[in-house]
Design an enzyme around this catalytic site. Structure first.
Site, mmCIF file in Angstrom:
data_model
loop_
_atom_site.group_PDB
_atom_site.id
_atom_site.type_symbol
_atom_site.label_atom_id
_atom_site.label_comp_id
_atom_site.label_asym_id
_atom_site.label_seq_id
_atom_site.Cartn_x
_atom_site.Cartn_y
_atom_site.Cartn_z
ATOM 1 N N ALA A 83 0.864 -1.180 0.000
ATOM 2 C CA ALA A 83 0.000 0.000 0.000
ATOM 3 C C ALA A 83 0.901 1.230 0.000
ATOM 4 O O ALA A 83 2.082 1.133 0.335
ATOM 5 C CB ALA A 83 -0.854 -0.020 1.261
ATOM 6 N N GLY A 89 0.416 -5.028 0.640
ATOM 7 C CA GLY A 89 -0.738 -5.008 -0.261
ATOM 8 C C GLY A 89 -0.432 -5.639 -1.608
ATOM 9 O O GLY A 89 -1.325 -6.214 -2.254
ATOM 10 N N GLU A 130 -0.828 -9.161 -1.131
ATOM 11 C CA GLU A 130 -2.262 -9.429 -0.926
ATOM 12 C C GLU A 130 -3.000 -9.441 -2.271
ATOM 13 O O GLU A 130 -3.897 -10.258 -2.489
ATOM 14 C CB GLU A 130 -2.871 -8.389 0.030
ATOM 15 C CG GLU A 130 -2.411 -8.617 1.473
ATOM 16 C CD GLU A 130 -2.886 -7.537 2.425
ATOM 17 O OE1 GLU A 130 -2.560 -6.358 2.190
ATOM 18 O OE2 GLU A 130 -3.585 -7.858 3.394
ATOM 19 N N GLU A 184 3.974 -5.648 7.238
ATOM 20 C CA GLU A 184 3.190 -4.619 7.929
ATOM 21 C C GLU A 184 3.558 -4.459 9.400
ATOM 22 O O GLU A 184 3.485 -3.357 9.934
ATOM 23 C CB GLU A 184 1.687 -4.912 7.799
ATOM 24 C CG GLU A 184 1.108 -4.587 6.438
ATOM 25 C CD GLU A 184 1.265 -5.705 5.420
ATOM 26 O OE1 GLU A 184 2.033 -6.659 5.675
ATOM 27 O OE2 GLU A 184 0.622 -5.628 4.365
#
Ligand code: COA
Length: 683
Positions: free
Chosen positions: A62, A101, A104, A124
Site C-alpha cells: 500500500a 498489499g 495481498e 506490515e
C-alpha cells in the site's frame, strides 16, 4: 501517463502497473486496477488476465504515505472484492519484492508465478500494522496457520524458492517474466484449469498453537501491539468464515493504523530513507570507486568492521602492529564466522569465500593501492594522528581516510594529513558486523564526493547511514552520555541500579543503562573521560563508574561491574556502597526516587540534547536523531525515537519538565535548548 495499462494478447489481457519507484498501491493504482479488471472481465474475447508490474518490482505494498489520511475509495479491500468477483483465471506475475498489499493482490489472484529472484512478504508489523486487505485471512488458507504466523509476525519476506515450497507460488522461473506468464496462462486455458479463489479454502488449527506462539514470542515482541494483533487475526482465520475473518482483520487494522505505535513506526520508515538525503548531494554527485578496503586495528571493533566488507564481497586488508596481533585478529574474525555457521546464518562456503578475501598485514606499505582505509585503533588523539600521518604518506591520491572514533575531534585528526578533504568519520556500533547503523561524520573540510561515497558504501554493506557534524561524541554518543549522566546521578540521589534499569527496560529500551555499561565494559567510558577536562562532563555522575573500574569491576568481562554475574545477575553490593560513598563525597542528599522521575530525566535528557544537536547544525534533520537512537541504541521503534516521542508527549510539556529540572538540578545540564523553546512556542 496512466499508471495502469492493458494490452490484449490473443485471448489474454495483460494489466500492467507502472507507478515508480516501487509500484505502491496508491489511489491512482487502485482506481486504475479496478477499472481495468471490470473492463476486461466484460470483454468476451478475454479468457484470462495477467497482473504484472513494470520497473524494478511488483507492487511493494500500500502507499504508506496515505496511511493516517482519510481513506480514498476504492480502498484496497474494495479492490480485493472486485478481484474475488472475477470469474476468469487471474494470474499474478511477480518480480522484485511483492510486499504487503502487493502480496495481498497476488493472493487474491488465482495463480501466482514468480521470478526466481523475487520475494514475497507481509512486512506490515514493521509499520505497527497487520495486513489489512485480507492477508491474515488468505495466507493461512494458502499455507497453513503456523507458516502464516511466522511470515506475518516476523514481517520477513521469503524467497521464490520458499514460496514455491510453501505453495504460494505455482511456478518459478528465470528469464522473461511476461513471456513466462503468457505461456503459463495459455497452458491454464488449454488445460481448462478452474478459477481458484483462496477465499474459498478453509483452514483450521488447534487453539494451542496460537497460545504457544504467543508465549514463544513474548520477549521478542515485547511492547509491540501489531504482532499480537496479527496472532489474533490469524487465529480468526481458523475460527471464522472468510467474510467475518476479513471484518475482524479490518477492525484490528483500523485500531492499529490510528495508534501512536504505528505512527511512530511509519515515521521511522520514512526517517530512515530521508537520512540518506543530504542537501547538495544527490544521485548525480560523483562518488569514488571503492573496490577494496583496509582496516587498521584488529580489536573487536576493527574485526567487526572488516566483516561488513568481507560479507559484501570486498577484499579487506587488516593491519595490525605485529604478525602475532594480526594472527589473533584473524582468529577473532574466524571465530565470529564459525559462530554464524553454527547458528545456521551462513554456510561453510560463504564463510570460506569471505575469509579468502581477507589479508592480514603488519606493514603500512601494503596499503598503497587501497581505496578506503578505516582506522579503528585505540581511542587516543596522538595515536590516531600518528596513524593518519602514516596513511597520508602511503595512500594513493583519492583514497578515503576514515576514522571509527566514537568521540574525538575528526577535524583535528585530519590536520595530521595534507588531504583534509579526503578525511571522514565512519562510526560503527558494536558489534559492528550486526548493528544496522553507520554514523557518517563530515568535518569542516570533507569533500562532497567523499560523503556521497560513504553513503553508497553504507548501502552496500546494508547499513542505514546518518550524517553528523563534528562534536564530542557526535549525535549518538553525545546523546547517550546525557542519558548516562542522569542514570549515574539518579543512582547517587537514591535510586537503585535495578530500579533505573527496570524503568528504562519497561520504557522499551533493550536493557537499562547499567546493564549496557556492564556489557560494553565500564572501563571504556572511564578511559575516554580521562582525556576530558572535568568541565566537559559531570564528574559526580560517573564517579561510581571510575571507582568500580579502579577496583577491577569492569563489567561482564571481569565477572563484576554494576552487577555481579557469579550466581545469576544480581546488583553488585560494592556498586551500591560506592553510590552511598560518592553521594556523601559530593554532598548529594539521598531520597526516594520515583519511577516517573527516572523515566522523565533519562528520556528528557536525550530530548533536550537532541534539540541542542539540531540547533548547532550537528544533525541535519530532527528525524536523523530518531534514526540514530533507534538503530544505534534500540530506542523502542514503537515510540519512534526520542524526538518523535517528544512531539508525541507535546513539546510544551517536555519544556516545562526540563525547566523544572533546571530549577531543581541546576542550569549546567538542564538549560533548555533554544530550538526546543522556539518549537514549543509554535506548537
Ligand atoms: N509506500 C510509499 N512509498 C514507498 C513504499 C510504500 N509502500 N515503499 C517504498 N517507498 C518509497 C520509499 O520511501 C523511497 O522513497 P524515496 O526514494 O523518496 O526515499 C522509495 O520508495 C524507494 O524505497 P527504498 O526503500 O529506498 O528502496 P529499496 O529498493 O531499498 O527497497 C522496498 C524497496 C520495497 C523493499 C522497500 O522500500 C520496502 O520495504 N518498502 C516497504 C514495503 C512495505 O512495508 N509494504 C507494506 C506496506 S503496507
Amino acid at each position: 501517463m496512466s499508471v495502469i495499462s492493458t494490452e490484449i494478447n490473443e485471448n489474454i489481457a495483460i494489466v500492467t502497473v507502472d507507478n515508480p519507484p516501487v509500484n505502491a498501491l496508491s489511489h491512482a493504482v487502485r482506481n486504475g486496477l479496478c477499472d481495468a479488471l471490470k473492463d476486461v472481465s466484460d470483454k468476451e474475447d478475454v479468457q484470462a488476465i495477467i497482473i504484472i508490474c513494470a520497473g524494478r518490482t511488483f507492487c511493494a505494498g500500500a502507499d504508506i504515505s496515505e496511511f493516517g489520511k482519510p481513506p480514498l475509495t476504492p480502498t484496497l479491500p474494495d479492490l480485493m472484492d472486485i478481484m474475488d468477483g472475477v470469474s476468469k483465471p487471474l494470474v499474478a506475475a511477480m518480480h522484485g519484492t511483492a510486499l504487503g498489499g502487493g502480496f495481498e493482490v497476488a493472493m487474491c489472484c488465482h495463480y501466482r508465478i514468480m521470478d526466481i529472484n523475487g520475494k514475497v512478504g507481509l512486512p506490515e508489523v514493521n509499520l505497527g500494522l497487520i495486513p489489512g486487505a485480507g492477508g491474515t485471512q488468505r495466507l493461512p488458507r494458502l499455507i497453513g496457520p503456523e507458516a502464516a504466523l511466522d511470515m506475518i509476525c516476523s514481517g520477513k519476506p521469503i524467497t521464490a524458492k520458499s514460496a514455491m515450497d510453501l505453495g504460494i507460488a505455482d511456478h518459478v522461473r528465470e528469464g522473461n517474466l511476461l513471456e513466462t506468464a503468457i505461456d503459463f496462462t495459455r497452458n491454464l486455458l488449454k488445460d481448462k484449469k478452474p478459477v481458484r479463489r483462496v477465499s474459498d479454502l478453509t483452514c483450521d488449527a488447534d487453539n494451542e498453537i496460537f497460545e504457544a506462539y504467543k508465549t514463544k514470542s513474548e520477549r521478542k515482541f515485547r511492547g509491540f501491539l501489531a504482532p499480537f494483533a496479527a496472532i489474533e487475526a490469524v487465529k480468526a482465520s481458523t475460527e471464522l468464515c472468510f467474510k467475518d475473518g476479513i471484518k475482524f482483520e479490518r477492525e484490528k487494522f483500523k485500531e492499529l493504523v490510528s495508534s501512536s505505535q504505528s505512527k511512530a513506526q511509519r515515521h521511522l520508515f520514512f526517517a530512515e530513507r530521508a537520512a540518506a538525503k543530504v542537501p547538495g548531494i544527490d544521485k548525480n554527485t560523483a562518488s569514488r570507486d571503492i573496490e577494496n578496503v583496509a582496516v587498521i586495528g584488529g580489536g573487536i571493533m576493527g574485526c567487526g568492521i572488516a566483516i561488513n566488507f568481507l560479507n559484501a564481497g570486498m577484499p579487506v586488508t587488516l593491519l595490525e602492529i605485529s604478525a602475532e596481533a594480526g594472527a589473533s585478529a584473524k582468529q577473532k574474525i574466524e571465530d565470529i564466522y564459525n559462530s554464524s555457521v553454527a547458528k545456521g546464518r551462513i554456510s561453510e562456503e560463504q564463510m570460506a569465500r569471505a575469509i579468502d578475501l581477507l589479508t592480514i598485514s603488519d606493514c603500512y606499505d601494503d596499503l598503497s593501492a587501497t581505496d578506503l582505509v578505516i582506522e579503528a585503533v585505540y581511542e587516543d588523539m596522538d595515536i590516531k594522528k600518528q596513524v593518519f600521518e602514516k596513511l597520508d604518506q602511503i595512500l594513493k591520491p583519492d583514497a578515503i581516510l576514515a576514522t571509527n572514533t566514537s568521540f574525538l575531534d575528526i577535524d583535528e585528526i585530519a590536520t595530521a594529513t595534507n588531504r583534509k578533504g579526503d578525511v571522514i568519520g565512519l562510526h560503527f556500533f558494536s558489534p559492528a558486523h550486526i548493528m544496522p547503523l553507520l554514523e557518517i561524520i563530515r568535518t569542516g573540510n570533507t569533500e562532497g564526493d567523499v560523503i556521497a561515497t560513504a553513503f553508497a558504501l553504507a548501502r552496500k554493506i546494508k547499513k542505514t547511514a546518518v550524517l553528523s557534524g563534528v562534536c564530542y561524541g557526535f549525535i549518538a554518543n553525545r546523546m547517550s552520555s546525557c542519558y548516562g549522566r542522569e542514570a549515574g546521578l539518579l543512582l547517587m540521589e537514591g535510586a537503585t541500579i535495578e530500579q533505573v534499569d527496570r524503568v528504562m527496560y519497561d520504557f522499551g529500551m533493550p536493557m537499562g543503562m547499567f546493564s549496557m555499561l556492564d556489557m560494553a565494559g565500564i572501563d571504556i567510558g572511564v578511559m575516554a573521560r580521562e582525556n576530558l577536562s572535568t568541565d566537559a562532563y559531570d564528574e559526580r555522575a560517573f564517579s561510581v563508574h571510575a571507582a568500580l573500574v579502579a577496583e577491577g569491576h569492569k563489567g561482564q568481562k571481569t565477572g563484576t561491574g554494576f552487577y555481579r554475574y557469579d550466581d545469576g545477575k544480581k546488583p553488585n553490593p560494592r556498586a551500591e556502597e560506592l553510590a552511598l560513598e560518592m553521594a556523601k563525597k559530593y554532598s548529594i542528599t539521598r531520597r526516594e526516587i520515583s519511577d516517573r522521575e527516572i523515566e522523565d530525566r533519562c528520556v528528557l535528557a536525550l530530548v533536550n540534547e537532541g534539540y541542542k544537536i539540531l540547533e548547532e547544525g550537528i544533525a541535519m534533520k530532527e528525524s536523523d536523531i530518531d534514526v540514530v537512537y533507534a538503530l544505534g541504541f534500540g530506542f523502542p521503534r514503537y515510540k519512534g525515537g526520542p524526538m518523535h516521542y517528544a512531539r508525541h508527549l507535546g513539546l510544551k510539556k517536555c519544556l516545562k519538565k526540563i525547566e523544572e529540572f533546571a530549577e531543581k538540578h541546576g542550569e549546567r545540564w538542564w538549560s533548555p535548548s533554544s530550538l526546543l523553546i522556539k518549537l514549543a512556542k509554535e506548537e
